[in-house]
Design a protein around this motif. Structure first.
Motif, mmCIF file in Angstrom:
data_model
loop_
_atom_site.group_PDB
_atom_site.id
_atom_site.type_symbol
_atom_site.label_atom_id
_atom_site.label_comp_id
_atom_site.label_asym_id
_atom_site.label_seq_id
_atom_site.Cartn_x
_atom_site.Cartn_y
_atom_site.Cartn_z
ATOM 1 N N VAL A 110 0.973 -1.061 0.134
ATOM 2 C CA VAL A 110 0.331 0.110 0.142
ATOM 3 C C VAL A 110 0.719 1.135 -0.349
ATOM 4 O O VAL A 110 0.380 2.107 -0.464
ATOM 5 N N ASP A 111 1.724 1.361 1.410
ATOM 6 C CA ASP A 111 2.500 2.537 0.884
ATOM 7 C C ASP A 111 3.696 2.738 -0.584
ATOM 8 O O ASP A 111 3.947 3.968 -0.808
ATOM 9 N N GLN A 112 3.878 1.359 -0.796
ATOM 10 C CA GLN A 112 4.711 1.789 -2.699
ATOM 11 C C GLN A 112 3.153 2.005 -4.068
ATOM 12 O O GLN A 112 3.751 2.774 -4.172
ATOM 13 N N HIS A 125 -5.705 8.341 -0.317
ATOM 14 C CA HIS A 125 -6.989 7.292 -0.845
ATOM 15 C C HIS A 125 -7.026 5.717 -0.547
ATOM 16 O O HIS A 125 -7.778 5.806 -0.098
ATOM 17 N N ASP A 126 -5.749 5.306 0.073
ATOM 18 C CA ASP A 126 -5.328 4.222 0.390
ATOM 19 C C ASP A 126 -5.417 3.649 2.048
ATOM 20 O O ASP A 126 -4.975 2.685 2.298
ATOM 21 N N ILE A 127 -4.836 5.497 2.152
ATOM 22 C CA ILE A 127 -4.326 4.939 3.394
ATOM 23 C C ILE A 127 -4.933 4.487 4.717
ATOM 24 O O ILE A 127 -4.580 3.755 5.986
ATOM 25 N N HIS A 130 -12.978 1.157 2.837
ATOM 26 C CA HIS A 130 -11.401 2.590 3.001
ATOM 27 C C HIS A 130 -11.444 3.598 2.629
ATOM 28 O O HIS A 130 -10.848 4.537 3.295
ATOM 29 N N SER A 131 -12.807 3.852 1.735
ATOM 30 C CA SER A 131 -12.696 4.655 0.751
ATOM 31 C C SER A 131 -12.910 6.035 2.547
ATOM 32 O O SER A 131 -13.133 6.565 2.239
ATOM 33 N N GLU A 132 -14.689 5.543 3.047
ATOM 34 C CA GLU A 132 -14.842 6.351 3.813
ATOM 35 C C GLU A 132 -14.288 6.477 4.857
ATOM 36 O O GLU A 132 -14.414 7.265 5.227
ATOM 37 N N LEU A 133 -13.191 5.015 5.484
ATOM 38 C CA LEU A 133 -12.670 6.216 6.672
ATOM 39 C C LEU A 133 -11.503 6.750 6.093
ATOM 40 O O LEU A 133 -11.514 7.825 7.330
ATOM 41 N N GLY A 134 -10.629 6.729 5.321
ATOM 42 C CA GLY A 134 -9.726 7.213 4.522
ATOM 43 C C GLY A 134 -9.839 8.832 4.660
ATOM 44 O O GLY A 134 -9.699 9.580 4.846
#
Length: 871
Positions: free
Chosen positions: A448-450, A494-496, A504-508
């Motif tokens: 995810v980080d990369q 966006h993907d954090i 993940h979109s709502e939480l991010g």
């Protein structure tokens, strides 16, 4: 019990010894595996296996070689280090002069044969000291293996003789050795894409893997003369914390490699999908609600590799300094200076606070001439990471310093540096949580980080002002952005929230709003970042799953976007996101989809959402555009009218002017009722084609076309099947080569497809192909859905299929539709790694939507087809 060697030997006794030894080794390996499963210390396990093999090798040596043989035996390579993994080679060197070699050639052959018969994978060399010098001079890998030679059967004189034969005074002086091994490492890393974050990483050879640790050891032995940590720390080459980290991560990687050898049952260094779940279970990882066991294991690997690379950069720089010597520092300001081109803190006690750290990154961004960060400053930064607070605990002034970095030069490169050095994870703890986090699928090829950093890199490329043919509009849209840092924040967040459970979109989006508010962004900018994170999948899903030639689809999308600023930012984020997910995911077809959706939405917003485009207006615009193209190439208005009269009206509502003109031109030389096949390249993507089939309609036509394209190695991205006048169909397909190495030409596609359709369609069946290895480990429960939708003036059934992708899937689905004598009017094919999400608009033979009985029958056929693939 060993016996003295004699000139005669008993083959039966040798066979009995080999069998007994093989059994003893297997018993020992089983005991070591049990200790491994009981979480035994990995270094003791490696040493214990080496010691067992030592005993076997020495016994075979004494069994075969007479005591007065003037030959010496050494363990070399990894075996020489005393590290022996379950499936590692046993590398041996027999040292002796030529006459001794010749005099005991038969005994040596018997010795090596015995070891092989005992089940040991022996690699060996028989050389004199002079031959060792010559071989090492010609091949640096020979020298490297000999650097770690360990005595198995030799006296001190022989050991000294071997050391002298490969001494730096004789061959490969330190400077040359360092340069060669550094280049060797660069080339090795390049084979793996210069990243450890591969889906199937190589534990030994890949970046940050065990070979890197060994390379540092070899360099230290050659340049400094020792790998003893106390000696290296005493001269400032290695910090205690760095050594502790190297050892911790080396042991973690060694444990992974030991376990991989066990579950693979063979010499395997690549952590393939075949073994990932098995190994994760063997290591004791357990699935939980947010994180699969295999994902937990892989995250541990990626983090270990990242730390190895981080410390490795410092060690390489220090070796370089050891060889080149310290240069006179060049002062920059009160805090920093340049040392041999590297940024360095002037104060040995640096940094005193987080402000000093941010000042370093600000200077680094401003000094494009800096080669990087000085190793001692990098170490000081690593030790000072606890000084960096999370942003929500930091002072307002420190938050503003971060925002200045984001608005300053090289903002994306700065974020990348902060991420690599551990600073970004301290400032944004949520980023630390996704660092090294992988998803066990084939769609997300990076952690995810990369992936996040790749998205930011793509955004930076859009800002460069240098056009990229892969993106039709990105470099035109970027200059319109009011505040580029807003888009960078959206890309960062966006993907954090992946891996937390939930959307993940709502939480991010919640995380993004909190971050923006804490950093003093205006409500308008904060709302834009929040919306972009929440909706970052909206544009790609709309373009790939819906018919963006339908004005109603455009109107719905434009209503959700609402304004031009959102559209510009969302378009750029979507392009960067897709292209940053996988090197193979972005292609000319997706570029055109996104560009078409962006352009259509921009026009809709300009008209005003209260004035949606009418179907008639869209049709008229397409007709006029196609007519202009045809008349430019010599067609009269009357000829154009005649050609258009032979084409389906809905084509003008959904097609592009250039596409309609191309299809109309294809009809010029054809009598009414006569068919043709045309194909043309799609610009911007090698091998991509648009295929047009004009043919009398008949049962099974769609299935036959799909099967033929599949046989040609072409993957269908989109299909549109239109009924025209006189019982003729106007079918168009967007296709990409399934294998870039095998790309049929447009001419070959036309010829093969026309030939296939000229015969009996009953003879055309899907090709049966084996499922690729990597797909076997990803099973998605098939989901089949039916909905009733409008299709022009009539209703149709929309068939939605979600399942595991495989070669020939679409051809099999088309065959199932043919079996039920159903008609296909539109198809949108979307593949996300191992996941296929296909949508078809279908009717029965009477052009009526399917009733419940027909739906159930088709569902059963499709499920049987998909289940049959599992067998």
């Amino acid at each position: 019990m060993s016996t003295p060697a004699t000139d005669q030997h008993d083959p039966v006794a040798d066979a009995q010894w080999a069998a007994a030894t093989r059994s003893a080794i297997a018993e020992n390996d089983a005991a070591l595996a049990a200790r491994f499963d009981d979480n035994g210390d990995i270094d003791r396990l490696l040493a214990a296996r080496a010691q067992k093999v030592d005993a076997v090798v020495r016994e075979a040596w004494s069994h075969c070689l007479p005591q007065d043989a003037v030959l010496s035996l050494f363990a070399v390579g990894g075996y020489g280090r005393g590290e022996l993994f379950p499936q590692s080679d046993i590398d041996l060197l027999v040292l002796g002069e030529a006459d001794a070699q010749a005099g005991h050639a038969d005994a040596l052959a018997r010795f090596f044969t015995l070891l092989w018969d005992a089940g040991l994978p022996v690699g060996h060399a028989v050389r004199s000291a002079a031959e060792c010098t010559r071989a090492a001079h010609e091949d640096i890998t020979v020298l490297t293996a000999l650097l770690e030679a360990r005595v198995l059967a030799a006296d001190l004189d022989a050991a000294s003789q071997l050391a002298a034969a490969v001494s730096p005074q004789l061959i490969w002086p330190p400077r040359d050795y360092y340069a060669a091994k550094r280049e060797e490492q660069r080339a090795r890393h390049a084979r793996f894409g210069d990243t450890a974050d591969n889906l199937e990483p190589n534990l030994k050879e890949g970046p940050g893997g065990l070979r890197d640790v060994q390379t540092f050891r070899w360099m230290a032995l050659r340049i400094i003369g020792t790998w003893d940590p106390d000696s290296l720390m005493a001269i400032g080459q290695l910090g205690a914390d760095e050594f502790a980290t190297l050892e911790r991560e080396r042991r973690a990687l060694s444990r992974l490699r030991f376990g991989l050898h066990l579950v693979a049952g063979k010499r395997e260094e690549r952590l393939r999908f075949d073994y990932q779940k098995l190994l994760a279970a063997r290591l004791g990882h357990v699935d939980n609600a947010d994180n699969l066991a295999v994902e937990q294991m892989m995250q541990g690997f990626y983090r270990s590799a990242a730390l190895m690379l981080r410390i490795g950069d410092r060690l390489l720089q220090r070796f370089e300094e050891q060889l080149e010597g310290e240069a006179t520092p060049e002062a920059i300001d009160d805090l920093f200076e340049l040392r041999r081109g590297y940024l360095a803190a002037r104060d040995a006690a640096w940094p005193h606070d987080a402000g000093h750290v941010f000042a370093l990154f600000a200077l680094w961004a401003a000094r494009e001439d800096a080669r990087g960060l000085h190793s001692r400053t990098a170490r000081a930064l690593a030790e000072a990471l606890p000084l960096i607070p999370a942003y929500n605990e930091a002072s307002a002034s420190l938050r503003q310093r971060f925002m200045r970095l984001l608005r300053g030069p090289q903002a994306v490169e700065t974020l990348k540096r902060m991420a690599r050095l551990g600073v970004l994870g301290r400032w944004i703890p949520a980023f630390a949580s996704v660092s090294g986090r992988m998803q066990f699928d084939l769609f997300h090829v990076f952690t995810v980080d990369q992936h996040t950093l790749a998205v930011l890199k793509n955004l930076a490329a859009f800002a460069s002002g240098e056009p990229d043919e892969r993106f039709a509009l990105a470099h035109q849209v970027w200059p319109r952005l009011r505040k580029p840092e807003v888009l960078l924040l959206a890309g960062l967040f966006h993907d954090i929230a992946k891996g937390r459970g939930g959307d993940h979109s709502e939480l991010g989006a919640v995380d993004a709003r909190e971050f923006c508010e804490a950093h003093g962004l205006s409500e308008g900018d904060t709302a834009l970042v929040e919306w972009l994170v929440r909706q970052h999948l909206l544009m790609s899903m709309t373009a790939q799953k819906q018919d963006i030639a339908d004005p109603e689809v455009i109107h719905r999308f434009a209503t959700r976007v609402a304004d031009r600023e959102r559209l510009d930012n969302l378009y750029l984020l979507t392009c960067a996101d897709i292209a940053g997910t996988s090197p193979k995911l972005w292609n000319a077809w997706k570029d055109r989809l996104m560009a078409d959706l962006y352009t259509a939405t921009r026009l809709a917003l300009r008209r005003g959402l209260e004035n949606p485009v009418a179907v008639g207006e869209r049709s008229a615009e397409t007709r006029n555009g196609a007519r202009a193209t045809l008349t430019a190439f010599g067609s009269s208005d009357a000829e154009v009218d005649a050609l258009f009269a032979r084409m389906p009206q809905i084509g003008f509502e959904r097609g592009r002017p250039d596409q309609i003109a191309w299809q109309a031109a294809s009809l010029r030389e054809l009598a009414v009722g006569e068919g043709c096949v045309r194909a043309r390249p799609v610009s911007g993507s090698e091998g991509a084609l648009e295929v047009f089939v004009h043919s009398p309609d008949r049962d099974g036509l769609f299935a036959a076309i799909v099967a033929t394209l599949d046989r040609l190695g072409l993957a269908i991205q989109q299909a549109r099947v239109l009924d025209g006048p006189h019982g003729m169909v106007f079918d168009s397909f967007q296709v990409m080569p399934a294998d870039p190495r095998q790309t049929p030409s447009a001419e070959e596609v036309e010829r093969r497809l026309a030939h296939a359709l000229a015969g009996s369609l009953d003879d055309i069946r899907p090709t049966r192909r084996a499922q690729p290895r990597h797909l076997r480990h990803f099973r998605i429960a098939a989901h089949i859905g039916f909905d009733r939708v409008a299709g022009g003036s009539a209703e149709r059934t929309m068939l939605s299929l979600v399942c595991t992708d495989r070669p020939g899937l679409l051809a099999d689905v088309a065959q199932a539709l043919r079996q039920h004598r159903l008609r296909v009017h539109d198809a949108r094919i979307a593949t996300f790694g191992e996941r296929a999400e296909d949508v078809f608009q279908i009717t029965d033979r009477r052009d009526q939507p399917l009733d419940e009985t027909q739906q159930q029958a088709l569902r059963e056929t499709l499920l049987a087809c998909l289940d049959g693939e599992k067998q």
